[in-house]
Motif scaffolding. Structure first.
Motif, mmCIF file in Angstrom:
data_model
loop_
_atom_site.group_PDB
_atom_site.id
_atom_site.type_symbol
_atom_site.label_atom_id
_atom_site.label_comp_id
_atom_site.label_asym_id
_atom_site.label_seq_id
_atom_site.Cartn_x
_atom_site.Cartn_y
_atom_site.Cartn_z
ATOM 1 N N THR A 96 0.793 -1.231 0.000
ATOM 2 C CA THR A 96 0.000 0.000 0.000
ATOM 3 C C THR A 96 0.828 1.286 0.000
ATOM 4 N N SER A 300 -5.124 -4.130 -2.346
ATOM 5 C CA SER A 300 -4.702 -2.781 -1.982
ATOM 6 C C SER A 300 -5.468 -1.741 -2.795
ATOM 7 N N GLY A 303 -9.207 -1.713 -1.942
ATOM 8 C CA GLY A 303 -9.385 -1.121 -0.624
ATOM 9 C C GLY A 303 -9.081 0.357 -0.587
ATOM 10 N N ILE A 309 -10.588 -0.893 4.998
ATOM 11 C CA ILE A 309 -11.383 -1.376 3.868
ATOM 12 C C ILE A 309 -10.734 -2.614 3.270
ATOM 13 N N MET A 310 -9.405 -2.652 3.276
ATOM 14 C CA MET A 310 -8.688 -3.821 2.763
ATOM 15 C C MET A 310 -8.994 -5.067 3.579
ATOM 16 N N MET A 313 -12.270 -6.401 2.062
ATOM 17 C CA MET A 313 -12.053 -6.980 0.738
ATOM 18 C C MET A 313 -11.304 -8.307 0.822
ATOM 19 N N THR A 314 -10.309 -8.342 1.680
ATOM 20 C CA THR A 314 -9.527 -9.570 1.846
ATOM 21 C C THR A 314 -10.384 -10.688 2.418
#
Length: 369
Positions: A96, A300, A303, A309-310, A313-314
Motif C-alpha cells: 500500500t 490494496s 481497498g 477497507i482492505m 475486501m480480503t
C-alpha cells in the motif's frame, strides 16, 4: 431564389468515457455493496450449473468449508480462515505505501520469499545454538532486513536512473524464486523439500498455532492506517503520488521518499515471509507465497489504500477462495475452479470501481446547416 440548405450529420465515436462528478460516499458504498451481493449470487448460480448443487446447498458447503462446525463450538476452521486473511492482508498492507506513492511494486512475492529465506536459514543454522527468545529476535530482524534489501534494490534504480519499477520488481521475483529453489535443493538433499523445522517456530497460544500471526497483522493494520493518515511521511507519500513536480516544488526530497517507502514496503513483505515460515508452514519452498503477492495488488487497490477497507475486501476474497474450493472438492471438480470464481468476483469489483468513477456517454447526432 434562396439556396437550399444541406443538412448533414457530424460523426462522433460510438461512445466515450467521461469522469463522473464525485458521488456521495453512501452512493458509492451502496454500489459496492450491491455489486458484492450480486457477485455472490453469480457464484451461487455457477455452482448450480457447474457443480450440480442447489443454490442453498452451495452456500451451505461454502460456510461449512470456511467456518467448519462453528455453532457446535469447533473454532479450528475459523482460525484457519483468519490465518489466510492475515497472510493476504499482510502482503496488501506491505504494498500500500508504494502503490499510494504510484511506485508499482509488483515484487511482493519475491520480497516475502526473501524474508522467509532469512527465517528458515536462522531456524536451521542457529536453532540449536541460541535460546528461544534470542532466536526469535534474530529471525524477526533478519527477515525484515532481507525483505527491505530486496525492496531497496529496485527503489535505488528508480530513484537514480528512473528505471521501470514494474518490470524490475517482477524480474526480482524470478531471481528470488530461483534462489529459494537452489537453497531448498541443497538443504533438502536433492529432494526439493525441507522437512518442517523444530526450532524457532512461533508459540502456540490458547491451543492455536495461528494466534501470533493474526495478532501481528492486526497490529500492522492499525499502525499502517495511522502512518498513512496522520504521519508526515504518510503525507509525503500522498504528495509524491499526486505529483512529483509538486512534491519537489514544496521541498520534498522525492528520491528519499521513494527509497524510504520501498524499504518499508519490502520490510513488511519480509515480515509476511517470516509469518509463513515461522508461524504457519515451518518450512519453505518456491510456492510458499502461492501467488498471493499479485492478489494483494488488487486488494490494496480495491481497498482504496485504506487498511480497514482492505480487511473487508480480503475477508471476502479469502471466503470465496476457501468456500468454493470446498464446493469443488465435493463435486470432484478441478482445483482451479475456486480461482476462476474468485477471478470473476474480482473482475466485477474492478468494474464496479470503474463505473463509480467514470460514466459512458453514447454518441448523438448533431445537425448543422
Amino acid at each position: 431564389m434562396a439556396k437550399d440548405k444541406i443538412i448533414k450529420s457530424t460523426r462522433e465515436p460510438l461512445f466515450h468515457v467521461v469522469k463522473r462528478d464525485d458521488l456521495a460516499w453512501w452512493q458509492a458504498w451502496g454500489i459496492r455493496v450491491v455489486t458484492i451481493l450480486f457477485s455472490f449470487v453469480i457464484v451461487g448460480l455457477l455452482c448450480v450449473l457447474v457443480a450440480d448443487k442447489s443454490f442453498g446447498d452451495s452456500f451451505d458447503i461454502m460456510f461449512t468449508g470456511v467456518f467448519g462446525r462453528l455453532f457446535e463450538g469447533n473454532t479450528t476452521m475459523l482460525w484457519k480462515y483468519l490465518q489466510e486473511i492475515a497472510i493476504l492482508l499482510s502482503l496488501s498492507l506491505a504494498l500500500t505505501p508504494a502503490f499510494k506513492m504510484k511506485f508499482w511494486n509488483c515484487g511482493a512475492e519475491g520480497q516475502a520469499l526473501m524474508g522467509g529465506l532469512a527465517t528458515i536459514i536462522c531456524m536451521l543454522e542457529f536453532g540449536d545454538k541460541l535460546s528461544y527468545g534470542t532466536l526469535v529476535t534474530v529471525i524477526v530482524i533478519t527477515s525484515i532486513v532481507a525483505g527491505a534489501i530486496w525492496g531497496l534494490i529496485p527503489a535505488i534504480f528508480k530513484a537514480l536512473f528512473n528505471t521501470n519499477e514494474t518490470l524490475f520488481t517482477l524480474m526480482m521475483n524470478y531471481i528470488a524464486t530461483q534462489i529459494i529453489a537452489y537453497y531448498v535443493y541443497i538443504k533438502g538433499g536433492g529432494s526439493n523439500v525441507i522437512n518442517p523445522v523444530e526450532y524457532g517456530n512461533f508459540p502456540t497460544i490458547g491451543g492455536n498455532d495461528y494466534f501470533v500471526n493474526i495478532v501481528t497483522v492486526a497490529v500492522i493494520t492499525v499502525v499502517m492506517y495511522i502512518y498513512l493518515k496522520f504521519s508526515k511521511q504518510g503525507y509525503e507519500i500522498s504528495v509524491v503520488g499526486e505529483s512529483q513536480n509538486t512534491a519537489r516544488y514544496i521541498g520534498i526530497n522525492v528520491k528519499k521518499v521513494i527509497i524510504r517507502t520501498m524499504l518499508i514496503s519490502g520490510a513488511l513483505c519480509g515480515v509476511t515471509g517470516m509469518l509463513l515460515v515461522a508461524g504457519k508452514d515451518h518450512s519453505i519452498n518456491v510456492n510458499s507465497v502461492g501467488g498471493q503477492g499479485f492478489t494483494a495488488i488488487l486488494m490494496s487497490w480495491l481497498g482504496q489504500f485504506n487498511p480497514f477497507i482492505m480487511v473487508v475486501m480480503t475477508a471476502i476474497v479469502v471466503f470465496l477462495r476457501l468456500g468454493v474450493a470446498k464446493v469443488a472438492d465435493t463435486a470432484l471438480l478441478n482445483s482451479s475452479y475456486s480461482e476462476i470464481m474468485v477471478g470473476i468476483v474480482i473482475l466485477m469489483l474492478v468494474g464496479c470501481e470503474f463505473f463509480i468513477h467514470y460514466a459512458i456517454k453514447f454518441k448523438h447526432k448533431k445537425e448543422v446547416a
